[in-house]
Design an enzyme around this catalytic site. Structure first.
Site, PDB file in Angstrom:
ATOM      1  N   SER A 275     -58.023 -17.961  12.076  1.00 48.27           N
ATOM      2  CA  SER A 275     -56.656 -17.615  12.441  1.00 48.27           C
ATOM      3  C   SER A 275     -56.657 -16.664  13.635  1.00 48.27           C
ATOM      4  CB  SER A 275     -55.976 -16.965  11.237  1.00 48.27           C
ATOM      5  OG  SER A 275     -54.698 -16.587  11.588  1.00 48.27           O
ATOM      6  N   GLY A 276     -55.873 -16.982  14.627  1.00 44.88           N
ATOM      7  CA  GLY A 276     -55.744 -16.126  15.815  1.00 44.88           C
ATOM      8  C   GLY A 276     -56.775 -16.440  16.876  1.00 44.88           C
TER       9      GLY A 276
ATOM     10  N   THR B 241     -53.533 -23.068  18.338  1.00 48.27           N
ATOM     11  CA  THR B 241     -52.208 -23.579  18.691  1.00 48.27           C
ATOM     12  C   THR B 241     -52.033 -23.583  20.202  1.00 48.27           C
ATOM     13  OG1 THR B 241     -51.384 -22.755  16.613  1.00 48.27           O
ATOM     14  CG2 THR B 241     -49.745 -23.250  18.285  1.00 48.27           C
TER      15      THR B 241
ATOM     16  N   ASN C 183     -52.649 -12.665  13.376  1.00 50.91           N
ATOM     17  CA  ASN C 183     -52.090 -13.371  14.537  1.00 50.91           C
ATOM     18  C   ASN C 183     -50.575 -13.185  14.546  1.00 50.91           C
ATOM     19  OD1 ASN C 183     -51.307 -15.168  16.492  1.00 50.91           O
ATOM     20  ND2 ASN C 183     -52.269 -16.972  15.554  1.00 50.91           N
TER      21      ASN C 183
ATOM     22  N   SER D 162     -48.898 -16.837  13.913  1.00 46.92           N
ATOM     23  CA  SER D 162     -49.834 -17.621  13.118  1.00 46.92           C
ATOM     24  C   SER D 162     -49.145 -18.878  12.566  1.00 46.92           C
ATOM     25  CB  SER D 162     -50.345 -16.753  11.966  1.00 46.92           C
ATOM     26  OG  SER D 162     -51.277 -17.486  11.237  1.00 46.92           O
ATOM     27  N   SER D 163     -49.853 -20.008  12.701  1.00 45.60           N
ATOM     28  CA  SER D 163     -49.281 -21.254  12.159  1.00 45.60           C
ATOM     29  C   SER D 163     -49.407 -21.181  10.654  1.00 45.60           C
ATOM     30  CB  SER D 163     -50.066 -22.461  12.672  1.00 45.60           C
ATOM     31  OG  SER D 163     -50.260 -22.352  14.057  1.00 45.60           O
TER      32      SER D 163
ATOM     33  N   GLY E 103     -55.802 -21.711  10.668  1.00 43.83           N
ATOM     34  CA  GLY E 103     -57.218 -21.362  10.757  1.00 43.83           C
ATOM     35  C   GLY E 103     -57.743 -20.716   9.482  1.00 43.83           C
TER      36      GLY E 103
ATOM     37  N   GLU F 284     -58.879 -18.171   6.979  1.00 43.47           N
ATOM     38  CA  GLU F 284     -58.434 -16.772   6.955  1.00 43.47           C
ATOM     39  C   GLU F 284     -58.866 -16.065   5.673  1.00 43.47           C
ATOM     40  OE1 GLU F 284     -54.285 -17.215   7.737  1.00 43.47           O
ATOM     41  OE2 GLU F 284     -53.820 -17.811   5.695  1.00 43.47           O
TER      42      GLU F 284
HETATM   43  N1  LIG Z   1     -55.850 -19.422  26.289  1.00 45.09           N
HETATM   44  C1  LIG Z   1     -55.149 -18.339  25.991  1.00 45.09           C
HETATM   45  N2  LIG Z   1     -54.647 -17.570  26.961  1.00 45.09           N
HETATM   46  C2  LIG Z   1     -53.940 -16.488  26.656  1.00 45.09           C
HETATM   47  N3  LIG Z   1     -53.664 -16.080  25.430  1.00 45.09           N
HETATM   48  C3  LIG Z   1     -54.137 -16.787  24.396  1.00 45.09           C
HETATM   49  C4  LIG Z   1     -54.883 -17.970  24.634  1.00 45.09           C
HETATM   50  N4  LIG Z   1     -55.204 -18.503  23.444  1.00 45.09           N
HETATM   51  C5  LIG Z   1     -54.645 -17.696  22.497  1.00 45.09           C
HETATM   52  N5  LIG Z   1     -54.011 -16.658  23.077  1.00 45.09           N
HETATM   53  C6  LIG Z   1     -53.300 -15.577  22.399  1.00 45.09           C
HETATM   54  O1  LIG Z   1     -53.730 -15.545  21.075  1.00 45.09           O
HETATM   55  C7  LIG Z   1     -52.661 -15.666  20.159  1.00 45.09           C
HETATM   56  C8  LIG Z   1     -53.063 -16.467  18.958  1.00 45.09           C
HETATM   57  O2  LIG Z   1     -53.348 -17.765  19.308  1.00 45.09           O
HETATM   58  P1  LIG Z   1     -52.954 -18.991  18.428  1.00 45.09           P
HETATM   59  O3  LIG Z   1     -51.629 -18.802  17.848  1.00 45.09           O
HETATM   60  O4  LIG Z   1     -53.211 -20.185  19.208  1.00 45.09           O
HETATM   61  O5  LIG Z   1     -54.009 -18.862  17.294  1.00 45.09           O
HETATM   62  P2  LIG Z   1     -54.309 -19.919  16.170  1.00 45.09           P
HETATM   63  O6  LIG Z   1     -55.739 -20.264  16.267  1.00 45.09           O
HETATM   64  O7  LIG Z   1     -53.372 -21.027  16.237  1.00 45.09           O
HETATM   65  O8  LIG Z   1     -54.064 -19.088  14.876  1.00 45.09           O
HETATM   66  P3  LIG Z   1     -53.497 -19.550  13.471  1.00 45.09           P
HETATM   67  O9  LIG Z   1     -54.588 -20.251  12.789  1.00 45.09           O
HETATM   68  O10 LIG Z   1     -53.116 -18.313  12.820  1.00 45.09           O
HETATM   69  O11 LIG Z   1     -52.370 -20.414  13.793  1.00 45.09           O
HETATM   70  C9  LIG Z   1     -51.575 -16.313  20.953  1.00 45.09           C
HETATM   71  O12 LIG Z   1     -50.338 -15.924  20.461  1.00 45.09           O
HETATM   72  C10 LIG Z   1     -51.833 -15.768  22.347  1.00 45.09           C
HETATM   73  O13 LIG Z   1     -51.214 -14.522  22.510  1.00 45.09           O
HETATM   74 MG   LIG Z   2     -51.869 -21.733  15.142  1.00 44.56          MG
END
Ligand SMILES: Nc1ncnc2c1ncn2[C@@H]1O[C@H](COP(=O)(O)OP(=O)(O)OP(=O)(O)O)[C@@H](O)[C@H]1O
Ligand SMILES: [Mg+2]
Length: 1139
Positions: free
Chosen positions: A110-111, A115, A160, A163-164, A390, A392
């Site tokens: 997660s994070g 996404t 996050n 977070s999804s 993700g 967690e």
């Molecule tokens: N390529 C990137 N460039 C800039 N910021 C990023 C990038 N990837 C992720 N982030 C930052 O990290 C945060 C978390 O990313 P994201 O929501 O994609 O995580 P996730 O893997 O989907 O987590 P979860 O499993 O909780 O959904 C985003 O809100 C963003 O602020």
């Molecule tokens: Mg996500």
């Protein structure tokens, strides 16, 4: 062929090593060091072969611009520095060009940026695929589905901020050209417990905060909401606002996205009403009320929120209120109603809120699918993008975390299956020399959870369905008995049984050693959440709502569809959907993005080695590199490989007749690829280095360009020739048509001209004929007149003879014959007239036809042609007319009345004027030729005309007779010798006349002589003078107006010769006699002109008596001529036949 050259390009001057396969030496430290090095330089992407490792930078980077998209578009995977776009491009191109369905598997805790990565992939594909109004709409809808689902399905967690809280798998569908057609989204188990309770430091789903911050006052009022978060029990307050998140702006984005995706305004309103209803539901509180049976019954504390919620959903308040106080249990036709205590009421309320929200979420996904689904039924190519919650580990992990981590465990399993196990097995299978690389296979953990007999999920289901008292503890007990021996399962009891005391393990928990770490799960709530039951009273109450969306969300509330069967448990459903997903993914070509989180603080620039190391380990990345390094980057069956590259070698192009393997061998030898770069498997060729593949691809691209040029050349030649032939054919057709048209035009022109000429000629001919006819007619008239006169004279003469011969019978018959002749001529004339009229009709008819033709063809003339032709024609006619006149020989005789017929009506004036001038001129000419005698003769004739023309009917007959004067040839006739000598003067006239006897009116012949001074009457036979009267004694001459020869010479009273009285004579040459008599008077100066009375009644003095001579019209001419009769003493009547 040149020896193999490898383009180095960007690969050789990048920060650290772009592809871990090339890392030297390979160790965990160097691996992490390389990642850190690159991370510090903002290089967040690194490859392991075709797998992309993505480090979350936690800050915006300028590497997702449109220029970057263009840079990576259609470029080889290894050509540029590692980027998620390179992977997206590779996947899209193999989908489009090689017709292989793709899936992008994004994993990480997660994070870690899953996404975000999925959004980058989607936006890249959207940017590079086809364009067009319809396609752009599809793309826009696909992209805009993200903000909507994120608002409702994402929340801030401690790990996050976005977070999804649901799993999402999206299939993007393309047509054969690679243009997007639509998509299908599948969602996996929303973490709905968050709706009613959030762990410390976390928030409820974004939409609640967005609605309260971003909606207008008006909307809030309609939804009966306040902008104050603190008023709602379901909203946690300690982290209501999140740094860097603008809820109000996000709300506008979401509304806009919903509109683009295709939500109707009333649908959006319904959705917001449901969100508001959930908030209201959270505010409903209960109080206990004691009942007689000793039990407490719950009652709604403050009914205001309940009322407002019911108003929002169109619910009857009492129905819902009752559903919160009672529960009806139906079993086999029996209905039992039990009261709910306060705790149960709260439980029911929260269950309702969770169900309401999670069903709304599923409805949203379905509604979006409806909008974005492909509109055609053609075969589609599919690219799946998987972005699941993700892995967690929280302080307090419950059923949801168990489910989420199970899902991640399965994804890791797929990764292991395809990249580690399958690949190594393939080398062995293909007979390639291979030393096995050890890796951890998590299949055992998956089995622990999902095994149908003794898996944890199966145990949970069994427990839920079991009759009797079922609690979370009984479930844990069951686990302890069944799973205690499993090496990845731990619980206080199982440990204790092994005499291992672990105080970190509480009593109501179990721990699973996941691939990514150990997670401690509290069993509390497992059974309930797995059962996911909503009291039927509540679903029925919801179904009764006067709100279409609510009704739709609670179909089981429909009393007519009561279903006593238990619905499948949440765990069972999840396991089934994950199973389907895995099957689906296995049919597609996988592309991996492995997301790594650099630190736990959501901070940029911090790289926590231990955290990264942990992730690298559990993700099996080292093993991944090792397998890649020892193995081959690329493999392909001989047939497709030969098919793809056969154009690079003369022996294999265009057809290789032998074995495919031999063909590939010939090909690679010909290309001088170093032998260590490839290995021949049993059915596949294995290529070690991506650069070799790149070299082959580059060669192929160049070769294809040449081939394309060749094909283009031939095609262009063929096309041009076809075009030429077509043009030639068209030219022939056009020319034929044109010639036909031109000839038609020419023909029409000639025809027109011919008609004009014809009409002119006809006109001219007709006029000529008319002229001739007129001339003929005039001639005929003249002839008729002359002959009439002639016949008249003849007849009269004959008549006279006949009269003289006592009107013999023959005379009658002669006259009768004349009369008959006259009649016949008249008849002839009439017939001729008729014939002429017929001819005239024919001429007029010809004119009419001519006119008609001219009228018909007038339209073929130009507007001003008429005038020109008219002018020309007039000019021509004038010219012709004058030339014609010049050529005409005109009679110089003044009496010749002939004159060319007038050729044209409009020339009438000119024609007549010319005639007049010509006549005057010819008269002058004529006169100039006169001798004296002739002059005198003509003067006499003129005098006669002046005296008698139009006064006496006899006159016309005298015109043609020359005035001879001497008719008896006095000098030659010996009989008159004596008489001649007696007359002193020159005899001007000598003729025989009738002297009328006064007694009976009969005439007696006498010689009549006229000299300058007197007139003499003598005996005709003897020539003896009877009377000689000097002319001065004559006072006047009287004649009648009629066609007779009677004239009376009146002698002046008192004159010597007046004794015998006046003389009444008759002569055919009356005109000549009287003219001469008159002229003598006018010639002598001393005498008065003799007076001439012309009257049909005059007095004649006979000695003493005056006798009246009266002329009357007698019978027509064929009678007996002029008859003079004595009527009485005073009247002599002369009957003159009428003409
Ligand atoms: N390529 C990137 N460039 C800039 N910021 C990023 C990038 N990837 C992720 N982030 C930052 O990290 C945060 C978390 O990313 P994201 O929501 O994609 O995580 P996730 O893997 O989907 O987590 P979860 O499993 O909780 O959904 C985003 O809100 C963003 O602020
Ligand atoms: Mg996500």
């Amino acid at each position: 062929m040149s020896k193999m050259e490898v383009k180095t390009s960007l690969l050789d001057n990048m920060i650290g090593v772009g592809d871990m396969v090339l890392l030297e030496p390979l160790s965990e430290d160097s691996f992490i060091g390389n990642l850190k090095n690159r991370f510090d330089h903002n290089e967040i992407y690194t490859y392991i072969g075709s797998v992309v490792i993505s480090m979350n930078p936690y800050k915006p980077l300028p590497i997702y611009t449109a220029e970057k998209v263009e840079e990576y578009r259609n470029r080889n995977f290894y050509e540029l520095s590692p980027h998620i776009y390179a992977l997206a491009d590779e996947a899209y191109r193999s989908l489009r060009d090689q017709d292989k369905d793709q899936c992008i598997l994004i994993t990480g805790e997660s994070g870690s940026g899953k996404t975000e990565a999925s959004k980058f992939v989607m936006s890249y594909v959207a940017a590079v695929c086809g364009k067009g109004q319809e396609v752009n709409k599809v793309k826009e809808q696909l992209l805009q589905s993200n903000p909507v689902l994120e608002a409702f399905g994402n929340a801030k967690t401690v790990r996050n901020d976005n977070s999804s809280r649901f799993g999402k798998y999206m299939d993007i569908e393309f047509d054969f050209k690679g243009d997007p057609l639509g998509g299908v989204i599948s969602n996996y188990l929303l973490e709905k417990s968050r709706v009613v309770k959030q762990p410390r430091g976390e928030r409820n789903f974004h939409i609640f905060y967005q609605l309260l911050s971003g909606a207008s006052e008006d909307t809030l009022k309609k939804l009966k909401l306040d902008r104050d978060f603190s008023k709602y029990n379901y909203l946690s307050l300690d982290s209501a606002t999140v740094n860097g998140l603008d809820d109000a702006a996000s709300f506008r984005t979401v509304r806009n996205a919903m509109q683009i995706v295709g939500f109707m305004e009333d649908e959006v309103q319904s959705v917001l009403e449901l969100v508001a209803a959930v908030l209201k539901l959270g505010n409903i509180e209960f109080k206990p009320e004691s009942r007689v049976n000793g039990f407490d019954e719950s009652r709604v504390k403050d009914k205001n929120d309940l009322k407002e919620m019911c108003e929002l959903l169109g619910l009857e308040q009492s129905v819902l209120e009752r559903a919160f106080s009672f529960r009806t249990v139906e079993a086999k036709m029996e209905k039992v109603s039990t009261t709910l205590n306060v705790a149960q009421a709260y439980y029911a309320r929260d269950a309702l809120a969770k169900n309401l929200y999670s069903r709304l979420f599923s409805w949203l996904v379905n509604r979006i699918n409806e909008s974005i689904k492909a509109q055609t039924k053609v075969r589609k190519k599919v690219m799946g993008v998987l972005d699941i919650y993700g892995f967690e580990i929280f302080e307090d992990n419950s059923f949801e975390q168990f489910i989420i981590n199970y899902c991640n465990e399965k994804l890791q399993q797929i990764f292991i299956e395809l990249t580690l196990r399958e690949e190594q097995e393939e080398y062995v299978r293909e007979g390639i020399e291979w030393t096995n690389i050890e890796y951890f296979n998590n299949a055992i953990i998956c089995d622990l959870i999902e095994n149908n007999q003794n898996g944890i999920l199966a145990m949970l289901d069994e427990e839920c369905l079991r009759p009797g008292t079922v609690t979370d503890e009984t479930f844990l007990d069951k686990l302890n008995t069944v799973c205690a021996e499993h090496q990845h399962f731990e619980s206080r009891q199982s440990k204790n049984s092994k005499f291992l005391t672990d105080h970190s393990l509480p009593h109501n928990c179990f721990r699973i050693q996941h691939y990514a770490g150990k997670v401690l799960y509290r069993v509390e709530g497992f059974v309930d959440k797995n059962n996911d039951l909503l009291y039927r009273d509540l679903s029925q109450a919801m179904y009764k709502a006067n709100h279409s969306l609510i009704k739709l969300l609670f179909p089981e509330g429909n009393p007519s569809k009561v279903n006593l069967k238990r619905p499948p448990t949440a765990g069972f459903q999840f396991k089934a959907s994950v199973g389907t997903l895995m099957k689906n993914l296995l049919t597609k070509n996988p592309n991996y993005i492995r997301c790594i989180k650099p630190n736990d603080k959501k901070a940029a620039h911090i790289f926590t080695d231990s955290l990264v190391c942990h992730q690298v380990r559990y993700l099996g990345l080292m093993e991944n590199v090792r397998v890649r390094r020892a193995g081959y980057a690329f493999r392909q069956a001989y047939e497709p490989c030969l098919e793809r590259y056969k154009m690079l070698c003369k022996q294999t192009w265009p057809h290789w007749r032998g074995q495919a393997r031999d063909g590939v061998e010939v090909l690679l030898t010909d290309l001088q690829v170093p032998v260590e770069e490839f290995a021949y498997g049993r059915s596949k060729i294995f290529i070690r280095n991506p650069r070799t593949l790149f070299f082959l691809e580059e060669k192929r691209r160049q070769c294809l360009e040449d081939l394309a040029t060749l094909i283009q050349k031939i095609f262009r030649g063929w096309k041009s020739r076809r075009q030429f032939l077509l043009l030639k054919k068209s030219q022939v057709v056009v020319a034929a048509w044109y010639r036909r048209y031109a000839q038609q035009k020419k023909y029409q022109k000639i025809r027109c001209s011919a008609l004009v000429v014809q009409s002119f000629i006809r006109g001219w001919k007709a006029r000529k004929i008319l002229r001739e006819l007129k001339y003929k007619k005039r001639c005929e008239e003249a002839v008729t007149t002359i002959s009439a006169y002639w016949h008249g004279t003849q007849a009269r003469r004959e008549l006279r003879c006949l009269k003289n011969e006592a009107r013999s019978k023959q005379a009658v018959s002669v006259i009768w014959a004349y009369w008959q002749g006259n009649k016949a001529r008249r008849e002839l004339k009439r017939l001729k007239e008729e014939a002429r009229r017929k001819h005239a009709i024919a001429v007029i008819w010809a004119y009419w036809l001519g006119l008609k033709v001219r009228r018909e063809y007038r339209k073929f003339f130009r507007a001003n042609a008429g005038k020109k032709i008219y002018d020309f024609t007039i000019q021509r006619i004038m010219q012709k007319y004058f030339l014609g006149l010049k050529k005409t020989t005109l009679s110089m005789s003044p009496i010749d009345k002939s004159w060319p017929a007038k050729p044209y009506g409009f020339l009438e004036g000119t024609h007549q004027e010319l005639r007049r001038i010509f006549h005057l001129w010819r008269c002058k000419k004529y006169r100039s030729k006169f001798t004296k005698e002739m002059k005198a003769t003509y003067e006499e004739k003129l005098a006669a005309s002046e005296l008698f023309k139009d006064k006496k009917a006899l006159y016309p007959s005298s015109v043609g007779q020359p005035f001879k004067g001497d008719y008896v040839e006095l000098s030659k006739n010996p009989k008159y010798q004596k008489l001649n000598s007696l007359v002193e003067d020159k005899v001007l006239l000598a003729d025989v006349v009738s002297k009328i006897n006064r007694a009976n009116g009969k005439g007696a012949p006498r010689m009549f002589l006229l000299t300058k001074n007197n007139f003499v009457l003598a005996d005709q036979k003897t020539g003896q003078v009877k009377t000689s009267v000097p002319l001065p004694d004559l006072s006047s001459v009287s004649v009648s107006t009629q066609n007779d020869g009677f004239f009376a010479l009146r002698v002046k009273e008192g004159a010597t010769s007046a004794a015998k009285g006046d003389f009444l004579l008759s002569s055919d040459r009356l005109i000549e006699i009287i003219t001469k008599l008159h002229r003598i008077g006018s010639a002598s100066a001393d005498r008065n002109q003799i007076k001439i009375d012309i009257s049909d009644e005059f007095l004649v003095q006979f000695k003493q008596d005056k006798v009246c001579v009266k002329f009357i019209q007698g019978a027509p001419k064929n009678g007996n001529g002029v008859i003079c009769k004595r009527k009485n003493n005073r009247l002599l009547e002369v009957s003159v036949p009428s003409p």
